[in-house]
Scaffold this motif. Structure first.
Motif, PDB file in Angstrom:
ATOM      1  N   ASP A  78       0.845  -1.189   0.000  1.00 29.69           N
ATOM      2  CA  ASP A  78       0.000   0.000   0.000  1.00 29.69           C
ATOM      3  C   ASP A  78       0.887   1.248   0.000  1.00 29.69           C
ATOM      4  O   ASP A  78       1.408   1.647   1.038  1.00 29.69           O
ATOM      5  CB  ASP A  78      -0.903  -0.024   1.236  1.00 29.69           C
ATOM      6  CG  ASP A  78      -1.792   1.204   1.343  1.00 29.69           C
ATOM      7  OD1 ASP A  78      -1.859   1.987   0.379  1.00 29.69           O
ATOM      8  OD2 ASP A  78      -2.427   1.381   2.407  1.00 29.69           O
ATOM      9  N   ILE A  79       1.047   1.854  -1.166  1.00 27.62           N
ATOM     10  CA  ILE A  79       1.814   3.098  -1.274  1.00 27.62           C
ATOM     11  C   ILE A  79       0.890   4.307  -1.111  1.00 27.62           C
ATOM     12  O   ILE A  79       1.237   5.292  -0.472  1.00 27.62           O
ATOM     13  CB  ILE A  79       2.547   3.180  -2.633  1.00 27.62           C
ATOM     14  CG1 ILE A  79       3.460   1.949  -2.834  1.00 27.62           C
ATOM     15  CG2 ILE A  79       3.374   4.464  -2.717  1.00 27.62           C
ATOM     16  CD1 ILE A  79       4.566   1.793  -1.832  1.00 27.62           C
ATOM     17  N   ALA A  80      -0.325   4.201  -1.649  1.00 29.62           N
ATOM     18  CA  ALA A  80      -1.269   5.320  -1.577  1.00 29.62           C
ATOM     19  C   ALA A  80      -1.627   5.669  -0.129  1.00 29.62           C
ATOM     20  O   ALA A  80      -1.918   6.826   0.185  1.00 29.62           O
ATOM     21  CB  ALA A  80      -2.533   4.994  -2.366  1.00 29.62           C
ATOM     22  N   GLY A  81      -1.604   4.672   0.745  1.00 29.17           N
ATOM     23  CA  GLY A  81      -1.960   4.903   2.144  1.00 29.17           C
ATOM     24  C   GLY A  81      -0.780   5.241   3.029  1.00 29.17           C
ATOM     25  O   GLY A  81      -0.926   5.330   4.266  1.00 29.17           O
ATOM     26  N   LEU A  82       0.386   5.423   2.425  1.00 32.24           N
ATOM     27  CA  LEU A  82       1.587   5.741   3.207  1.00 32.24           C
ATOM     28  C   LEU A  82       1.530   7.191   3.656  1.00 32.24           C
ATOM     29  O   LEU A  82       1.451   8.105   2.841  1.00 32.24           O
ATOM     30  CB  LEU A  82       2.829   5.483   2.349  1.00 32.24           C
ATOM     31  CG  LEU A  82       4.204   5.639   2.996  1.00 32.24           C
ATOM     32  CD1 LEU A  82       4.350   4.738   4.217  1.00 32.24           C
ATOM     33  CD2 LEU A  82       5.294   5.339   1.979  1.00 32.24           C
ATOM     34  N   GLY A  83       1.542   7.418   4.963  1.00 35.86           N
ATOM     35  CA  GLY A  83       1.402   8.762   5.505  1.00 35.86           C
ATOM     36  C   GLY A  83       2.597   9.651   5.210  1.00 35.86           C
ATOM     37  O   GLY A  83       3.695   9.173   4.871  1.00 35.86           O
ATOM     38  N   LEU A 254       2.591  -6.993   3.371  1.00 42.99           N
ATOM     39  CA  LEU A 254       1.526  -6.941   2.373  1.00 42.99           C
ATOM     40  C   LEU A 254       0.260  -6.437   3.065  1.00 42.99           C
ATOM     41  O   LEU A 254      -0.422  -7.195   3.750  1.00 42.99           O
ATOM     42  CB  LEU A 254       1.291  -8.319   1.753  1.00 42.99           C
ATOM     43  CG  LEU A 254       2.545  -9.104   1.318  1.00 42.99           C
ATOM     44  CD1 LEU A 254       2.148 -10.418   0.671  1.00 42.99           C
ATOM     45  CD2 LEU A 254       3.397  -8.275   0.376  1.00 42.99           C
ATOM     46  N   GLN A 255      -0.051  -5.165   2.889  1.00 39.25           N
ATOM     47  CA  GLN A 255      -1.176  -4.570   3.605  1.00 39.25           C
ATOM     48  C   GLN A 255      -2.528  -5.080   3.079  1.00 39.25           C
ATOM     49  O   GLN A 255      -2.636  -5.544   1.943  1.00 39.25           O
ATOM     50  CB  GLN A 255      -1.117  -3.031   3.510  1.00 39.25           C
ATOM     51  CG  GLN A 255      -0.005  -2.401   4.319  1.00 39.25           C
ATOM     52  CD  GLN A 255       1.372  -2.562   3.682  1.00 39.25           C
ATOM     53  OE1 GLN A 255       1.498  -2.554   2.458  1.00 39.25           O
ATOM     54  NE2 GLN A 255       2.396  -2.699   4.502  1.00 39.25           N
ATOM     55  N   LYS A 256      -3.556  -4.957   3.913  1.00 41.74           N
ATOM     56  CA  LYS A 256      -4.890  -5.475   3.596  1.00 41.74           C
ATOM     57  C   LYS A 256      -5.447  -4.886   2.305  1.00 41.74           C
ATOM     58  O   LYS A 256      -6.193  -5.545   1.589  1.00 41.74           O
ATOM     59  CB  LYS A 256      -5.849  -5.198   4.756  1.00 41.74           C
ATOM     60  CG  LYS A 256      -5.581  -6.028   5.999  1.00 41.74           C
ATOM     61  CD  LYS A 256      -6.595  -5.713   7.087  1.00 41.74           C
ATOM     62  CE  LYS A 256      -6.331  -6.545   8.344  1.00 41.74           C
ATOM     63  NZ  LYS A 256      -7.318  -6.219   9.417  1.00 41.74           N
ATOM     64  N   THR A 257      -5.082  -3.632   2.017  1.00 35.47           N
ATOM     65  CA  THR A 257      -5.633  -2.979   0.825  1.00 35.47           C
ATOM     66  C   THR A 257      -5.250  -3.701  -0.459  1.00 35.47           C
ATOM     67  O   THR A 257      -5.971  -3.612  -1.457  1.00 35.47           O
ATOM     68  CB  THR A 257      -5.137  -1.522   0.719  1.00 35.47           C
ATOM     69  OG1 THR A 257      -3.712  -1.513   0.801  1.00 35.47           O
ATOM     70  CG2 THR A 257      -5.717  -0.666   1.831  1.00 35.47           C
ATOM     71  N   GLY A 261     -10.101  -8.925  -1.282  1.00 35.16           N
ATOM     72  CA  GLY A 261     -11.118  -8.167  -0.569  1.00 35.16           C
ATOM     73  C   GLY A 261     -10.717  -6.749  -0.247  1.00 35.16           C
ATOM     74  O   GLY A 261     -11.538  -5.949   0.216  1.00 35.16           O
ATOM     75  N   GLY A 262      -9.455  -6.403  -0.494  1.00 31.03           N
ATOM     76  CA  GLY A 262      -8.982  -5.050  -0.234  1.00 31.03           C
ATOM     77  C   GLY A 262      -9.451  -4.085  -1.301  1.00 31.03           C
ATOM     78  O   GLY A 262      -9.834  -4.493  -2.406  1.00 31.03           O
ATOM     79  N   VAL A 263      -9.381  -2.794  -0.998  1.00 32.34           N
ATOM     80  CA  VAL A 263      -9.905  -1.796  -1.936  1.00 32.34           C
ATOM     81  C   VAL A 263      -9.074  -1.724  -3.219  1.00 32.34           C
ATOM     82  O   VAL A 263      -9.575  -1.292  -4.255  1.00 32.34           O
ATOM     83  CB  VAL A 263      -9.984  -0.399  -1.280  1.00 32.34           C
ATOM     84  CG1 VAL A 263     -11.013  -0.387  -0.180  1.00 32.34           C
ATOM     85  CG2 VAL A 263      -8.628   0.055  -0.752  1.00 32.34           C
ATOM     86  N   ARG A 264      -7.804  -2.130  -3.157  1.00 31.59           N
ATOM     87  CA  ARG A 264      -6.976  -2.199  -4.366  1.00 31.59           C
ATOM     88  C   ARG A 264      -6.332  -3.587  -4.443  1.00 31.59           C
ATOM     89  O   ARG A 264      -5.123  -3.736  -4.551  1.00 31.59           O
ATOM     90  CB  ARG A 264      -5.920  -1.078  -4.371  1.00 31.59           C
ATOM     91  CG  ARG A 264      -6.517   0.311  -4.496  1.00 31.59           C
ATOM     92  CD  ARG A 264      -5.486   1.409  -4.705  1.00 31.59           C
ATOM     93  NE  ARG A 264      -4.419   1.390  -3.721  1.00 31.59           N
ATOM     94  CZ  ARG A 264      -4.567   1.788  -2.452  1.00 31.59           C
ATOM     95  NH1 ARG A 264      -5.736   2.212  -2.020  1.00 31.59           N
ATOM     96  NH2 ARG A 264      -3.549   1.758  -1.611  1.00 31.59           N
ATOM     97  N   GLU A 265      -7.200  -4.578  -4.386  1.00 33.74           N
ATOM     98  CA  GLU A 265      -6.755  -5.975  -4.408  1.00 33.74           C
ATOM     99  C   GLU A 265      -5.949  -6.278  -5.659  1.00 33.74           C
ATOM    100  O   GLU A 265      -6.326  -5.899  -6.778  1.00 33.74           O
ATOM    101  CB  GLU A 265      -7.989  -6.883  -4.366  1.00 33.74           C
ATOM    102  CG  GLU A 265      -7.701  -8.352  -4.599  1.00 33.74           C
ATOM    103  CD  GLU A 265      -8.964  -9.186  -4.713  1.00 33.74           C
ATOM    104  OE1 GLU A 265      -8.885 -10.290  -5.294  1.00 33.74           O
ATOM    105  OE2 GLU A 265     -10.030  -8.732  -4.240  1.00 33.74           O
ATOM    106  N   GLY A 266      -4.827  -6.956  -5.471  1.00 35.42           N
ATOM    107  CA  GLY A 266      -4.025  -7.393  -6.617  1.00 35.42           C
ATOM    108  C   GLY A 266      -3.489  -6.224  -7.418  1.00 35.42           C
ATOM    109  O   GLY A 266      -3.155  -5.173  -6.881  1.00 35.42           O
TER     110      GLY A 266
END
Length: 369
Positions: A78-83, A254-257, A261-266
């Protein structure tokens, strides 16, 4: 700059020689493998006080902040969710679900900052440029790692504010008018920092750190035993283009996103295999081994299920003596259904010696959460 061996030299080469380092070729660079203190004492010094490592051979890369989606297409992370000012461990994967390299990614607001392994830097940069526009290789900066329980106090004394950083947090500080890019991270299992420093002042900055009685220069030998005690992978040994993140025990990265089922699965190379292994488990896993006795089981030693007969069930990927645990340690890929505590056998010089499967890390980590 390049030396007589044809290998590149970091800006601290002359300082290493002055400090009595034994220099060796490593990933195309001349690097210090140890200093007069010796590998064992360097290792224990880092665990007890603070060790200073020259890691300037690592690749430093900047991507435009608009490249977040393009980078996510190359990593199962998850790069988009990196603060803002946060750092994250990541993996380049291939279409077969294997690992091309592991790296660090930082969100620095208007850009992403990446640190990649020296041996893979050229291939990693080509890989990035083939998929992302605006890739900039950082020139004119070296990289230091200050690791160990005394690291916080030492760095705070000359870079006020560094102590406030949490694990995997980054900030830019001024030192004698020069920008230091500081992250609270490292690869020893200890609390500490990695610091990107302009080449023109890196020797002065290193000397300022070494002037503290708690700090000693540390070479590649102790860096390897420290990371192995911490259960950390070395690319090209414990992870490579054939090993998946799940087999390697890197599912925490490997984050849940990005999972099922994650918002950006695969959406990353090798997603089919990696998501399948996350759901059903891999057939083999990276495991820790504690060989009995004092003899280390080093890389390449074949592992068997029984003291006699049969075919190998795995191979040691990293192994050596752990100064902090006062005994040998190793990592190997073994059948995933082998439980912790099981005894397996490593064949060394025609004899099979027992080793117990043990949880990783071998030595507790001490990151500042």
């Amino acid at each position: 700059m390049a030396g007589d061996t044809g290998c590149k030299r970091t800006s601290l080469y002359d300082l290493h020689v002055e400090l009595g380092a034994k220099m060796v070729p490593f990933a195309g660079w001349e690097m210090p493998v140890q200093y007069p203190m010796g590998v064992l004492k360097e290792h224990l010094h880092t665990r007890a006080k603070a060790g200073l490592f020259d890691v300037s051979h690592m690749g430093q890369v900047i991507l435009p902040i608009g490249a977040v989606a393009a980078l996510e297409a190359l990593v199962p992370v998850d790069i988009a969710g990196l603060g803002l000012n946060r750092q994250r461990y990541a993996l380049f994967t291939n279409d077969a679900g294997g690992i091309l390299d592991d790296l660090m990614v930082t969100n620095r607001g208007d850009h992403l900052f990446l640190v990649v392994n020296a041996a893979c830097a050229e291939a990693d940069i080509a890989h990035l440029k083939a998929h992302i526009e605006g890739v900039t290789v950082v020139e004119g900066r070296g990289l230091l790692a200050l690791q160990g329980p005394a690291a916080e106090g030492v760095l705070e004394a000359i870079v006020p504010g560094a102590a406030a950083l949490r694990f995997m947090e980054t900030a830019t500080f001024l030192w004698q008018g020069n920008d230091l890019w500081v992250s609270r991270s490292g690869y020893t299992g200890e609390d500490g920092y990695e610091i990107s420093v302009p080449d023109e002042v890196i020797e002065d900055f290193a000397r300022a750190l070494l002037a503290h009685e708690a700090v000693a220069p540390i070479g590649l030998g102790a860096r390897d035993s420290l990371r192995l005690e911490a259960g950390l992978c070395l690319y090209g040994h414990d992870i490579d283009a054939t090993t998946s993140p799940v087999e390697a025990g890197l599912t925490w990265a490997l984050q849940k996103t990005r999972r099922a089922g994650g918002v950006r699965e695969g959406g990353f190379p090798g997603a089919a295999r990696i998501l399948q292994e996350l759901a059903n488990g891999p057939s083999r896993k990276r495991m820790g081994l504690r060989p009995e006795g004092r003899a280390p089981m080093r890389e390449g030693v074949e592992i068997y299920a029984a003291p006699e007969g049969g075919t190998p069930i795995g191979t040691v990927t990293s192994g050596g003596f752990g100064p902090s645990i006062e005994g040998p340690m190793a990592m190997a890929y073994l059948p995933a259904d082998l439980p912790e505590g099981s005894t397996v056998y490593g064949e060394m010089r025609g004899k099979r010696l027992p080793a117990r499967i043990t949880p990783l890390p071998f030595h507790p980590t001490s990151y500042k959460r």
